[in-house]
Enzyme design. Structure first.
Site, PDB file in Angstrom:
ATOM      1  N   ASP A  43       1.129  -2.204  -3.953  1.00 33.68           N
ATOM      2  CA  ASP A  43       0.310  -1.436  -4.876  1.00 33.68           C
ATOM      3  C   ASP A  43      -0.974  -1.049  -4.136  1.00 33.68           C
ATOM      4  O   ASP A  43      -1.321  -1.672  -3.117  1.00 33.68           O
ATOM      5  CB  ASP A  43      -0.006  -2.303  -6.100  1.00 33.68           C
ATOM      6  N   ASP A  45      -4.367   0.403  -5.917  1.00 35.17           N
ATOM      7  CA  ASP A  45      -5.611   0.128  -6.640  1.00 35.17           C
ATOM      8  C   ASP A  45      -5.706  -1.348  -7.020  1.00 35.17           C
ATOM      9  O   ASP A  45      -4.779  -1.913  -7.615  1.00 35.17           O
ATOM     10  CB  ASP A  45      -5.686   0.990  -7.899  1.00 35.17           C
TER      11      ASP A  45
END
Length: 373
Positions: free
Chosen positions: A162, A164
């Site tokens: 991922d 953010d």
């Protein structure tokens, strides 16, 4: 307060729990040997009275260069920012109470701010129940405890990340909203989605609509200022050195993920959402397909297939509810500084350290990591 002493004690593993005196834990090395006695090497730092009386001791030893090969079905890794004898004692009692025999212990890190011990367990256990028991004990002792199959203590061939709040220490969409003066409104939607209270696709469309008119020029300025998550460069650098392919799988934006790949981090592949522009500003529209949680899992599985890899060679790292599908795909699913829901549902989680702590879950110690970097 007496003089500070640093000593290595040689004693049976079970005897470690018998000292009433707490002190700083530096390391523990242990190999179960059926015909040659049961002796652990325990490094402690203490003031005044020694934690163990009439036990052979010597000055602290140098760390082992290579950890013991993993041959047990399960491993539990203790990651503590301030390791103590009391923490170790609670953990050994925890194993004994559940009849999880300890076959070996290796110290993977023995720094002042980070002690990492890996316990090999010759145990027959049910993963989900055992994981939740470890999470409860971790809260009680103020450290991380990570349970994983012994077979997963290896360097992966493909790692999906991922972006953010995982590779970067920010939620980009929240930053854009803050600059636009609608930060609180958008952040509330983001938080609900990350906690799993709101469908990601719905929340994404709502937030994008609110950002209509945001200048493309400002996006470039923001990209250059995004802070990396602690340890991101070390983890990605080590994985590149080990030959592991890496991918950003983000519900954020290709604009920023591509910048990270180009300027900041050694990443091989990028999959994220595309921004729609008109006259140099965001339109507020969404370009399909949206990279949500299920799409992340599909993309990671697809990449593994294209690279000819089995899922036992694949790991994923994330922090939010939309990462849970990919975290449950491969050999390891590591939640980094996760939301409470994610901590419970992810196979593994690390809350006390940066991203590079994941390297310990591949069976590497500090000496091996530094050689890579």
């Amino acid at each position: 307060m007496g003089k500070t002493s640093t000593q290595e004690f040689h004693l049976p593993l079970a005897q470690i729990t018998q000292s009433p005196i707490d002190c700083t834990l530096r390391y523990l090395e242990y190999r179960k040997q059926e015909h040659h006695g049961d002796c652990a090497h325990l490094g402690l730092e203490y003031s005044g009275v020694a934690p163990f009386e009439d036990i052979a001791s010597r000055e602290l030893a140098a760390p082992r260069r290579e950890p013991t090969p993993v041959s047990s079905p399960w491993c539990v890794t203790l990651l503590s920012p301030a390791a103590t004898l009391a923490q170790l004692q609670q953990l050994l009692r925890f194993f004994a109470d559940r009849d999880w025999p300890v076959a070996a212990v290796d110290t993977l890190a023995q720094r002042r701010d980070c002690t990492v011990l890996r316990f090999q367990l010759a145990a027959d256990l049910e993963f989900s129940a055992a994981k939740h028991a470890c999470l409860q004990l971790a809260r009680d002792i103020g450290a991380d405890l990570v349970l994983q199959p012994g077979s997963s203590q290896q360097v992966p061939a493909l790692a999906g990340f991922d972006m953010d709040s995982t590779l970067i220490d920010a939620e980009v969409i929240d930053e854009l909203a803050r600059i636009s003066g609608i930060g609180d409104e958008v952040a509330a939607i983001t938080e609900a989605a990350m906690r799993g209270e709101l469908d990601f696709r719905q929340s994404f469309k709502k937030r994008m609509a609110l950002l209509k008119g945001f200048s493309e020029t400002r996006l470039a300025e923001i990209a250059a200022q995004l802070p990396l998550k602690s340890g991101a460069d070390r983890l990605l650098g080590a994985l590149r050195a080990l030959g592991c392919k890496t991918a950003i799988l983000s519900g954020g934006f290709t604009y920023f993920a591509n910048y990270l790949q180009r300027e900041r981090l050694p990443v091989d592949f990028v999959h994220a959402n595309q921004l729609a522009f008109s006259d140099g500003a965001l339109t507020g529209d969404v370009i399909e397909p949206i990279v949500d949680g299920l799409r992340k899992r599909e993309l990671l599985q697809q990449m593994a297939g294209e690279l000819g890899l089995g899922l036992e060679q694949v790991i994923a790292v994330g922090d939010g509810a939309n990462d849970i599908p990919m975290l449950n795909l491969g050999a390891l699913g590591i939640a980094i500084h996760p939301k409470p829901k994610v901590r419970l549902e992810a196979p593994q989680s690390i809350g006390s350290f940066g991203l590079d702590a994941a390297l310990y879950l591949f069976g590497l110690n500090d000496q091996q990591i530094e050689r890579l970097l």
